[in-house]
Design a protein around this motif. Sequence first.
Motif, mmCIF file in Angstrom:
data_model
loop_
_atom_site.group_PDB
_atom_site.id
_atom_site.type_symbol
_atom_site.label_atom_id
_atom_site.label_comp_id
_atom_site.label_asym_id
_atom_site.label_seq_id
_atom_site.Cartn_x
_atom_site.Cartn_y
_atom_site.Cartn_z
ATOM 1 N N CYS A 91 0.836 -1.209 0.000
ATOM 2 C CA CYS A 91 0.000 0.000 0.000
ATOM 3 C C CYS A 91 0.870 1.257 0.000
ATOM 4 C CB CYS A 91 -0.915 -0.016 1.227
ATOM 5 S SG CYS A 91 -1.976 1.429 1.374
ATOM 6 N N LEU A 92 0.481 2.253 -0.780
ATOM 7 C CA LEU A 92 1.119 3.564 -0.768
ATOM 8 C C LEU A 92 0.538 4.348 0.405
ATOM 9 C CD1 LEU A 92 2.957 5.660 -2.309
ATOM 10 C CD2 LEU A 92 0.835 6.449 -3.387
ATOM 11 N N THR A 93 1.382 4.849 1.285
ATOM 12 C CA THR A 93 0.909 5.528 2.491
ATOM 13 C C THR A 93 1.199 7.025 2.415
ATOM 14 O OG1 THR A 93 2.987 5.019 3.619
ATOM 15 C CG2 THR A 93 1.148 3.484 3.936
ATOM 16 N N VAL A 94 0.206 7.812 2.834
ATOM 17 C CA VAL A 94 0.257 9.265 2.684
ATOM 18 C C VAL A 94 -0.185 9.925 3.984
ATOM 19 C CG1 VAL A 94 -0.511 11.231 1.308
ATOM 20 C CG2 VAL A 94 -0.393 8.949 0.263
ATOM 21 N N ALA A 95 0.551 10.925 4.441
ATOM 22 C CA ALA A 95 0.173 11.717 5.613
ATOM 23 C C ALA A 95 -0.084 13.156 5.178
ATOM 24 C CB ALA A 95 1.268 11.680 6.674
ATOM 25 N N GLY A 96 -1.124 13.761 5.733
ATOM 26 C CA GLY A 96 -1.444 15.149 5.413
ATOM 27 C C GLY A 96 -2.022 15.856 6.614
ATOM 28 N N GLY A 97 -2.223 17.157 6.482
ATOM 29 C CA GLY A 97 -2.747 17.945 7.589
ATOM 30 C C GLY A 97 -1.736 18.977 8.053
ATOM 31 N N TYR A 98 -2.045 19.605 9.182
ATOM 32 C CA TYR A 98 -1.197 20.703 9.670
ATOM 33 C C TYR A 98 0.223 20.253 9.993
ATOM 34 C CZ TYR A 98 -4.626 24.475 10.011
ATOM 35 O OH TYR A 98 -5.508 25.473 9.708
ATOM 36 N N HIS A 99 0.365 19.156 10.728
ATOM 37 C CA HIS A 99 1.710 18.804 11.190
ATOM 38 C C HIS A 99 2.603 18.288 10.063
ATOM 39 C CE1 HIS A 99 4.428 18.626 14.481
ATOM 40 N NE2 HIS A 99 4.637 17.332 14.401
ATOM 41 N N PRO A 100 2.128 17.432 9.173
ATOM 42 C CA PRO A 100 2.975 17.068 8.038
ATOM 43 C C PRO A 100 3.372 18.275 7.187
ATOM 44 C CG PRO A 100 1.171 15.518 8.253
ATOM 45 C CD PRO A 100 0.882 16.638 9.201
ATOM 46 N N THR A 101 2.522 19.300 7.164
ATOM 47 C CA THR A 101 2.838 20.508 6.398
ATOM 48 C C THR A 101 3.916 21.343 7.082
ATOM 49 O OG1 THR A 101 0.629 20.626 5.415
ATOM 50 C CG2 THR A 101 1.900 22.679 5.498
ATOM 51 N N PHE A 205 1.125 32.874 17.821
ATOM 52 C CA PHE A 205 1.041 31.505 18.327
ATOM 53 C C PHE A 205 0.311 30.570 17.376
ATOM 54 C CE2 PHE A 205 -2.325 34.211 19.955
ATOM 55 C CZ PHE A 205 -3.460 33.550 19.520
ATOM 56 N N CYS A 206 -0.247 31.082 16.290
ATOM 57 C CA CYS A 206 -1.163 30.320 15.437
ATOM 58 C C CYS A 206 -0.437 29.698 14.247
ATOM 59 C CB CYS A 206 -2.286 31.235 14.952
ATOM 60 S SG CYS A 206 -3.557 30.379 13.997
ATOM 61 N N THR A 207 -0.815 28.457 13.920
ATOM 62 C CA THR A 207 -0.210 27.772 12.774
ATOM 63 C C THR A 207 -0.923 28.079 11.457
ATOM 64 O OG1 THR A 207 -1.585 25.812 13.177
ATOM 65 C CG2 THR A 207 0.604 25.858 14.199
ATOM 66 N N SER A 208 -2.090 28.705 11.507
ATOM 67 C CA SER A 208 -2.842 28.957 10.279
ATOM 68 C C SER A 208 -2.064 29.748 9.238
ATOM 69 C CB SER A 208 -4.162 29.663 10.607
ATOM 70 O OG SER A 208 -4.909 29.913 9.435
ATOM 71 N N SER A 212 -1.589 28.678 5.264
ATOM 72 C CA SER A 212 -2.230 29.458 4.201
ATOM 73 C C SER A 212 -1.410 30.654 3.741
ATOM 74 C CB SER A 212 -3.578 29.971 4.700
ATOM 75 O OG SER A 212 -3.410 30.870 5.781
ATOM 76 N N HIS A 213 -0.238 30.868 4.369
ATOM 77 C CA HIS A 213 0.600 32.028 4.046
ATOM 78 C C HIS A 213 -0.184 33.332 4.163
ATOM 79 C CE1 HIS A 213 3.760 29.306 2.667
ATOM 80 N NE2 HIS A 213 2.831 28.659 1.995
ATOM 81 N N GLY A 372 7.588 26.563 13.542
ATOM 82 C CA GLY A 372 7.314 27.463 12.429
ATOM 83 C C GLY A 372 6.605 28.744 12.814
ATOM 84 N N THR A 373 5.947 28.767 13.971
ATOM 85 C CA THR A 373 5.239 29.972 14.389
ATOM 86 C C THR A 373 6.216 31.025 14.904
ATOM 87 O OG1 THR A 373 4.913 29.149 16.642
ATOM 88 C CG2 THR A 373 3.203 28.644 15.017
ATOM 89 N N ARG A 374 5.746 32.257 14.935
ATOM 90 C CA ARG A 374 6.575 33.333 15.463
ATOM 91 C C ARG A 374 6.873 33.102 16.937
ATOM 92 N NH1 ARG A 374 4.504 39.282 14.349
ATOM 93 N NH2 ARG A 374 4.435 38.317 12.293
ATOM 94 N N TYR A 375 5.897 32.549 17.657
ATOM 95 C CA TYR A 375 6.119 32.284 19.078
ATOM 96 C C TYR A 375 7.229 31.248 19.263
ATOM 97 C CZ TYR A 375 5.197 31.300 23.983
ATOM 98 O OH TYR A 375 5.338 31.144 25.337
ATOM 99 N N HIS A 376 7.306 30.271 18.363
ATOM 100 C CA HIS A 376 8.371 29.275 18.431
ATOM 101 C C HIS A 376 9.727 29.925 18.145
ATOM 102 C CE1 HIS A 376 10.951 25.911 17.115
ATOM 103 N NE2 HIS A 376 10.256 25.210 17.991
ATOM 104 N N GLN A 377 9.749 30.844 17.192
ATOM 105 C CA GLN A 377 10.991 31.535 16.888
ATOM 106 C C GLN A 377 11.488 32.338 18.088
ATOM 107 O OE1 GLN A 377 10.044 33.899 13.454
ATOM 108 N NE2 GLN A 377 9.624 32.132 12.156
#
Length: 463
Positions: A91-101, A205-208, A212-213, A372-377
Amino acid sequence: MKILLIHPPCGPRTMGVRYIARLEPLGLEMIGAAVSAEHDVRLVDMLVRPSDLVRTLKRFTPDVAGVTSEAVRSQQAVEALRTVRKYAPDCLTVAGGYHPTTFPDAFCDPAVDLCVLGEGVETFAEICGARKAGATSFDHIAGLMIRTSGGMTPTEPRPLPTTLDNQSFPDRSLTARYRKHYFYVTEPSAAAMRLSFGCHHSCSFCTSPLYSHSRYVGRDPELIFKEICSIAEPFIYFGDNGSFHEADRMSALAHMLIDRGVKKRYLSYVRTDTIVGNPELFELWARAGMTFAMIGLEAFDDDALDGFNKGTSSSINEQAVRFLEEIGMSILAGFLVEPTAGPADFERLDAYIKAHPSILHAELTPLTPFPGTRYHQQHGHNVIARDWDLYDMQHFVVTTDLPAKKLYRMMLRSYTKVVLSVIRREKLWLPFLGIRTRKLRLLRGLLASRAALRRAHTHVQLN
């Protein structure tokens, strides 16, 4: 070709709204709708029944399996694909969503073949089309990270969507066997919808914005109306950050619902500055059936709000809360708990909630530095817990001024007051006098959430 879509479970230490709400996996239903015409698609919701994955794999061998994941369920998502690999090695396996992005390296595992970056409907459909055609390489498909011997390798970036109006409605038949288990706080039967993509704002603090840039695309009101009419549930959760970013569009939708006699109840996330800037719009939506507004108040002083790049003020927040009280709309309020929090902060929080009876429920959210968030930086160097199970916005994963146990004890006291307020308002103290199932479920959820908070300090050593 056989396609399996997987909604992974939470880990045992994960806290948060899982105890008082469970909603359909809308993203997977949207992806399923994009490929169901040409493929045999099944969906497993492991949040409802964790054992369904193995049970399904014993009688259904997928050619492609996809799992969705945010940070807090990333380990469970990988584990789900390991299970798929065991039962369906080819099977070909695929992950998607916020964290894989935002953090695809978390999925660099032999069980994961591809990660979809960002909006995944078109990308996943192209993956399935290529697989059906016999492809063994997918580097021609934009918007992927491909696992190679050297790690995760990106393909060409995929442009952000310019419209959502060409997408099919979510295929809710895929979750038919689970739908009776979807609920939200006091609502015993709930559906979810997406009205837009992205967000104009860039809260630290937001990942959105990473997803979506900071771009925004709204759906056509007529299409939204048609989808609402196709939903059986009486309550609908608008699951995107920017549902009300375009006032004219949402005004047109509300008028459609009122004029054509659609009787449903709605909850949406709304920014306080949007409420204050468009009072007539929310009076209209109160008539249309919007009973809950989820608002991120976050903090009580302007310096803190400015530090979060929230773009609002304490005055605007107060005006929004008072206005919602005036029109009779219940509030689900979010408050950020900073690592520097002390007794005075919780006393202020308790007093504020007590003074605003329209706040049905309050979420106390420890500031979490998502990659990736500014808060993480700004604060990533203070991170002391890299166990993704704890990134549920209920655990402190950075160093705190107070010892962990003391800090959680204060959170517990404040949350206990919230729970008691809900028990009084919803009359949940009568469990043996004909209490409805929804109220019993809410009572159990509130108490389970409180019990989990009592144990939180044992999950990670903070100080």
